[in-house]
Write an enzyme that holds these catalytic residues in place. Structure first.
Site, PDB file in Angstrom:
ATOM      1  N   TRP A   1       1.103   5.674  -1.655  1.00 44.43           N
ATOM      2  CA  TRP A   1       0.789   6.659  -2.686  1.00 44.43           C
ATOM      3  C   TRP A   1       1.871   6.791  -3.746  1.00 44.43           C
ATOM      4  O   TRP A   1       1.626   7.275  -4.835  1.00 44.43           O
ATOM      5  CB  TRP A   1       0.553   8.018  -2.023  1.00 44.43           C
TER       6      TRP A   1
ATOM      7  N   TYR B   1       0.843  -1.203   0.000  1.00 46.65           N
ATOM      8  CA  TYR B   1       0.000   0.000   0.000  1.00 46.65           C
ATOM      9  C   TYR B   1       0.877   1.250   0.000  1.00 46.65           C
ATOM     10  O   TYR B   1       1.906   1.295   0.673  1.00 46.65           O
ATOM     11  CB  TYR B   1      -0.879   0.002   1.251  1.00 46.65           C
TER      12      TYR B   1
HETATM   13  P1  PGD Z   1       3.526   8.041   1.820  1.00 51.40           P
HETATM   14  O1  PGD Z   1       4.315   8.863   2.779  1.00 51.40           O
HETATM   15  O2  PGD Z   1       2.820   8.755   0.716  1.00 51.40           O
HETATM   16  O3  PGD Z   1       2.459   7.300   2.736  1.00 51.40           O
HETATM   17  O4  PGD Z   1       0.440   6.184   3.552  1.00 51.40           O
HETATM   18  P2  PGD Z   1       1.533   6.038   2.403  1.00 51.40           P
HETATM   19  O5  PGD Z   1       2.318   4.795   2.673  1.00 51.40           O
HETATM   20  O6  PGD Z   1       0.917   6.191   1.065  1.00 51.40           O
HETATM   21  O7  PGD Z   1       4.423   6.872   1.261  1.00 51.40           O
HETATM   22  C1  PGD Z   1       4.793   6.755  -0.065  1.00 51.40           C
HETATM   23  C2  PGD Z   1       6.245   6.298  -0.125  1.00 51.40           C
HETATM   24  O8  PGD Z   1       6.564   6.063  -1.484  1.00 51.40           O
HETATM   25  C3  PGD Z   1       7.235   7.350   0.366  1.00 51.40           C
HETATM   26  O9  PGD Z   1       8.082   6.796   1.336  1.00 51.40           O
HETATM   27  C4  PGD Z   1       8.004   7.754  -0.883  1.00 51.40           C
HETATM   28  O10 PGD Z   1       9.358   8.064  -0.653  1.00 51.40           O
HETATM   29  C5  PGD Z   1       7.889   6.520  -1.749  1.00 51.40           C
HETATM   30  N1  PGD Z   1       7.996   6.783  -3.177  1.00 51.40           N
HETATM   31  C6  PGD Z   1       7.629   7.886  -3.863  1.00 51.40           C
HETATM   32  N2  PGD Z   1       7.853   7.724  -5.179  1.00 51.40           N
HETATM   33  C7  PGD Z   1       8.375   6.483  -5.332  1.00 51.40           C
HETATM   34  C8  PGD Z   1       8.799   5.732  -6.476  1.00 51.40           C
HETATM   35  O11 PGD Z   1       8.721   6.162  -7.608  1.00 51.40           O
HETATM   36  N3  PGD Z   1       9.246   4.479  -6.249  1.00 51.40           N
HETATM   37  C9  PGD Z   1       9.333   3.952  -5.014  1.00 51.40           C
HETATM   38  N4  PGD Z   1       9.753   2.700  -4.889  1.00 51.40           N
HETATM   39  N5  PGD Z   1       8.954   4.646  -3.912  1.00 51.40           N
HETATM   40  C10 PGD Z   1       8.466   5.884  -4.073  1.00 51.40           C
HETATM   41  C11 PGD Z   1      -0.560   7.143   3.503  1.00 51.40           C
HETATM   42  C12 PGD Z   1      -1.724   6.700   4.434  1.00 51.40           C
HETATM   43  O12 PGD Z   1      -1.403   7.022   5.799  1.00 51.40           O
HETATM   44  C13 PGD Z   1      -3.002   7.321   4.080  1.00 51.40           C
HETATM   45  S1  PGD Z   1      -3.442   7.394   2.414  1.00 51.40           S
HETATM   46  C14 PGD Z   1      -3.880   7.747   5.015  1.00 51.40           C
HETATM   47  S2  PGD Z   1      -5.315   8.570   4.549  1.00 51.40           S
HETATM   48  C15 PGD Z   1      -3.726   7.484   6.445  1.00 51.40           C
HETATM   49  N6  PGD Z   1      -3.894   8.641   7.244  1.00 51.40           N
HETATM   50  C16 PGD Z   1      -3.581   8.589   8.558  1.00 51.40           C
HETATM   51  C17 PGD Z   1      -4.182   9.434   9.560  1.00 51.40           C
HETATM   52  O13 PGD Z   1      -5.042  10.288   9.275  1.00 51.40           O
HETATM   53  N7  PGD Z   1      -3.770   9.292  10.833  1.00 51.40           N
HETATM   54  C18 PGD Z   1      -2.866   8.378  11.210  1.00 51.40           C
HETATM   55  N8  PGD Z   1      -2.505   8.289  12.495  1.00 51.40           N
HETATM   56  N9  PGD Z   1      -2.288   7.578  10.290  1.00 51.40           N
HETATM   57  C19 PGD Z   1      -2.622   7.634   9.003  1.00 51.40           C
HETATM   58  N10 PGD Z   1      -2.019   6.794   8.089  1.00 51.40           N
HETATM   59  C20 PGD Z   1      -2.466   6.670   6.711  1.00 51.40           C
END
Ligand code: PGD
Length: 769
Positions: free
Chosen positions: A113, A111
């Site tokens: 983004w 999972y």
């Molecule tokens: P990101 O930080 O977007 O978080 O959780 P998600 O895991 O999506 O992580 C994306 C990762 O992908 C980053 O580490 C980035 O460096 C890496 N990345 C970016 N581009 C690339 C690429 O091209 N290749 C590779 N291999 N990696 C890449 C998000 C999730 O967190 C979501 S959607 C929600 S809504 C939740 N919200 C909450 C909340 O409201 N409260 C709490 N306590 N916790 C939450 N967690 C959830």
């Protein structure tokens, strides 16, 4: 291209936080938002410093303990040293693991983004790779964003995407709404983001236009700034996770004054008599009236009654934010909102009725494009097993155990290999100490990352991925009318490779290269994906340039569909001819299906179910752990814009001055937040935008344990997920409940530990091969 050669022209690119262009000027990357964007997102300014930051991963690395002892459970995950290896060696090691572990024991839910480009989107890449080159994987369903609503809405109203994306638009709000009841608000920091990219941020302007016309916005929630000032909203501070009680009391107020639309309830809904009995306390002797709701919600009874009466005779829109359902019994406010809107009889009318999560992302409230968006085909997954996404720690800790989900009895598979690309579970999951325990049990964890996130630091094999700026891609989404030719703006960092290139090499080693690549280079895939949209355009009678011309132009406007109001409008106009896709074809105020599951934590009608995670003697405050304003989730937390908001390197926690004074906390003090699950540091900001009894620490500060060898180390940086609970919303949806938890806060008086989250882990000499 890195800037070393001198200045360059501005070239287009796109991110989840906006379409932009960038150029190298005097050795620095300069980022400019799209010129037509009326309200650009400042998160874009995280890019320049992040691009070559020390947090980037330079080369493939293998965890020392795994290299020495091979696959297996290991308490050193998260605190081990790393050994640099060549790409060939790293890929051979991953290949051997993919051969050793059967696909039924590979968790590839992965999972996250990742980045906006539709081809290099890491989650799409990893799923396609596992399907086409390995055969399949254990997947995850639903999202951390909308775990509860995804499951409840189809039972009672219709598919979530229909309700959130093809229903009430910002145009309708600006033109028709007279009163918007925004449960959880509509914060711009959330609508500033849209997966796949967004060329125009219209929410601020739309709310301003509605307010100028006389539309009243009522913000219901614990944080005053969950609506922009332009909405001129009335703030109704509400105790977190009590929206359902307020909604029930509003329904009671309407029904007892005879202000509900009986004709609508008769014609368009099923189950009203059951809900009516519940509202009037005919089963449990407790009418759900304003006097009952007042002590629960913290809103005076007279104000609740007055609000109920104010709803009559106006075009009222009820909107329920994602955040409400990311909490214990998160299904209930989503369903209760549906019922409240139905009582007002406006579901499906322009700018009225019910909409889910308007403003939660830049995708909602928009028109949908007439042509399809580029998407990498995923192939076929031969493994049937899945988990609801937020149950990952349960799965890893309890293989073979069974649990309930949406009327099914499921069993957690026994996972050996976890493969992650493009997500950060040490950001997104709850109760990080429990997650650490879970990840220690797996045999092998493979991670593709561009930076040393806590997830990368727990991996056994770390493969350095390029950042979006370092490759070409196509940016587009169904809800934005601009397709973007994302140009490469910088050379790959050190030895980083594109996820596609990594998976191509692995597929070759597995003898499945053709199945994965279909003989296409990355550029060929972009052309292929573009051609499908171009063909769709031509089939519908629109002109479409060929790929080379599109690439030269840098973007292509896409035609938008009409603002039809979607499924709910059609249902409103003709309930018999266009029934809803619910079992009854109507809005279900009582669901026989859900009642039939027999879940006490999600009964057959919307109900007030008191949460268990509430303040007590040990933890007297309610923490709101919401989305951050200065970055997307944990992405580029080391970037300039995100860093500017920190104080002494710590994430900022907001607290009401009264609560701060009671604890001897002053502005800018470093504080310790703690509860039974963990503790973290943060910097205090005293603010009246946070209601008394509540503190607010956004997510996304990188997990930074002071002593990773401890069971429950202090996170010195301010990641709230060391505090949140790892329990599902209910047996129905098993969604994430990370938004809220009970905590205590005190001044931190010890020596301030350094931030080490962005420094690469200790690396040993290069391994002999
Ligand atoms: P990101 O930080 O977007 O978080 O959780 P998600 O895991 O999506 O992580 C994306 C990762 O992908 C980053 O580490 C980035 O460096 C890496 N990345 C970016 N581009 C690339 C690429 O091209 N290749 C590779 N291999 N990696 C890449 C998000 C999730 O967190 C979501 S959607 C929600 S809504 C939740 N919200 C909450 C909340 O409201 N409260 C709490 N306590 N916790 C939450 N967690 C959830």
């Amino acid at each position: 291209m890195t800037g070393a050669e001198g200045d360059t022209e501005f070239r287009p690119h796109s991110a989840h936080w906006g379409v932009f262009s960038a150029a190298w000027k005097q050795g620095a990357l300069v980022v400019r938002p799209h010129p037509d964007d009326p309200d650009p997102n400042r998160i874009l300014q995280n890019f320049p410093e992040a691009l070559r930051h020390e947090a980037r991963i330079a080369r493939p690395m293998v965890r020392r303990g795994w290299l020495e002892r091979g696959p297996g459970a290991d308490p050193r995950r998260g605190r081990d040293e790393y050994v640099p290896v060549s790409w060939d060696r790293a890929l051979d090691l991953v290949t051997a693991e993919l051969r050793r572990v059967p696909m039924e024991r590979i968790f590839g839910g992965s999972y996250g983004w990742s980045s906006a480009g539709r081809f290099h989107h890491a989650q799409s890449q990893v799923h396609r790779f596992l399907n086409t080159a390995v055969g399949g994987y254990v997947r995850s369903v639903n999202s951390y964003s909308a775990g509860a609503s995804n499951v409840i809405l189809p039972h009672v109203l219709g598919p979530m995407e229909e309700i959130s994306r093809r229903n009430v638009s910002w145009e309708q709000v600006a033109e028709h709404s007279e009163l918007v009841l925004a449960f959880g608000g509509m914060a711009l920091k959330n609508s500033m983001v849209a997966g796949g990219g967004i060329s125009r941020h219209i929410e601020r302007g739309s709310m301003a236009a509605a307010a100028a016309r006389g539309c009243e916005f009522v913000l219901i929630g614990p944080l005053r700034d969950d609506m922009p000032e332009e909405a001129k909203a009335e703030w109704l501070p509400l105790v977190p996770n009590t929206d359902t009680a307020l909604m029930l009391a509003l329904m009671h107020g309407l029904a007892s004054a005879g202000l509900h639309d009986r004709a609508f309830l008769d014609r368009y809904t099923t189950g009203w008599p059951v809900l009516e009995d519940y509202l009037f306390g005919r089963g449990d002797d407790q009418p759900k009236d304003a006097a009952w709701a007042a002590p629960i919600t913290g809103i005076p009874a007279e104000r609740i009654t007055a609000l109920a009466h104010r709803l009559a005779g106006k075009r009222v829109l009820v909107t329920v934010a994602h955040s409400l359902q990311r909490a214990e019994h998160g299904e209930q406010p989503v369903w209760a909102g549906v019922a409240l809107a139905a009582m007002l009889g406006q579901t499906g009318l322009p700018g009225g009725g019910y909409t889910y999560a308007l403003g939660a992302l830049g995708h909602t409230g928009r028109r949908t494009n007439l042509v399809s968006t580029a998407a990498l085909p995923q192939g076929r997954n031969r493994v049937g097993a899945f988990i609801p996404v937020a149950r990952i720690a349960d799965m890893l800790l309890h293989p073979g155990e069974s649990y309930n989900y949406n009327g099914q009895r499921l069993t957690y598979p026994d996972i050996g290999l976890v493969y992650w690309a493009g997500g950060n579970p040490f950001h997104h999951h709850q109760d990080l100490n429990r997650l650490r325990e879970a990840f220690r049990r797996v045999e092998t964890l493979v991670v593709h990352e561009l930076a040393w996130t806590a997830t990368a630091r727990h991996a056994d094999i770390v493969l350095p991925a390029t950042m979006t700026l370092e490759r070409e891609d196509i940016g587009s989404s169904q809800t934005d009318p601009l397709m973007v030719a994302m140009k490469q703006l910088a050379e790959p960092f050190a030895e980083a490779r594109d996820d596609y290139a990594i998976f191509t090499e692995l597929a070759r080693r597995l003898g499945r290269e053709e199945a994965f690549t279909e003989g296409r280079s990355a550029r060929d895939w972009l052309r292929h994906l573009y051609d499908r949209t171009a063909q769709d355009l031509r089939d519908k009678g629109f002109p479409a340039p060929d790929f080379e011309e599109f690439w030269r132009q840098g973007s292509l406007p896409l035609p938008e569909g009409p603002d039809t109001g979607g499924m709910l409008r059609a249902f409103h106009e003709d309930p018999e001819g266009a029934p809803l896709p619910t079992p009854s074809g109507r809005i279900e105020l009582h669901s026989s299906t859900i009642a039939g599951f027999g879940y006490a934590d999600c009964p057959g009608h919307p109900a007030w179910l008191p949460p268990q995670d509430v303040p007590g003697p040990e933890a007297t405050l309610r923490l709101v752990a919401n989305q951050p304003a200065t970055r997307l989730h944990s992405q580029l937390d080391f970037g300039g814009h995100s860093q500017e908001r920190k104080h002494r390197g710590r994430e900022v926690m907001r607290i009401h001055p009264t609560d701060a004074a009671a604890r001897g906390i002053r502005q800018d003090d470093i504080v310790r937040l703690f509860n039974a699950r963990g503790a973290c540091l943060a910097a205090a900001e005293l603010s009246e935008a946070v209601m008394p009894g509540v503190v607010n620490l956004p997510t996304g500060a990188w997990y930074d344990p002071e002593d990773p060898a401890e069971d429950r180390p202090l996170c010195v940086h301010g990641n709230p997920n060391v505090l949140t609970r790892d329990v599902g919303t209910s047996r129905l949806a098993q969604g994430c409940t990370g938004q809220l938890t009970a905590v205590e806060v005190e001044r931190f008086t010890g020596n301030l530990p350094p931030i080490r989250a962005y420094a690469p882990p200790e690396a040993l000499p290069v391994a002999a091969e």
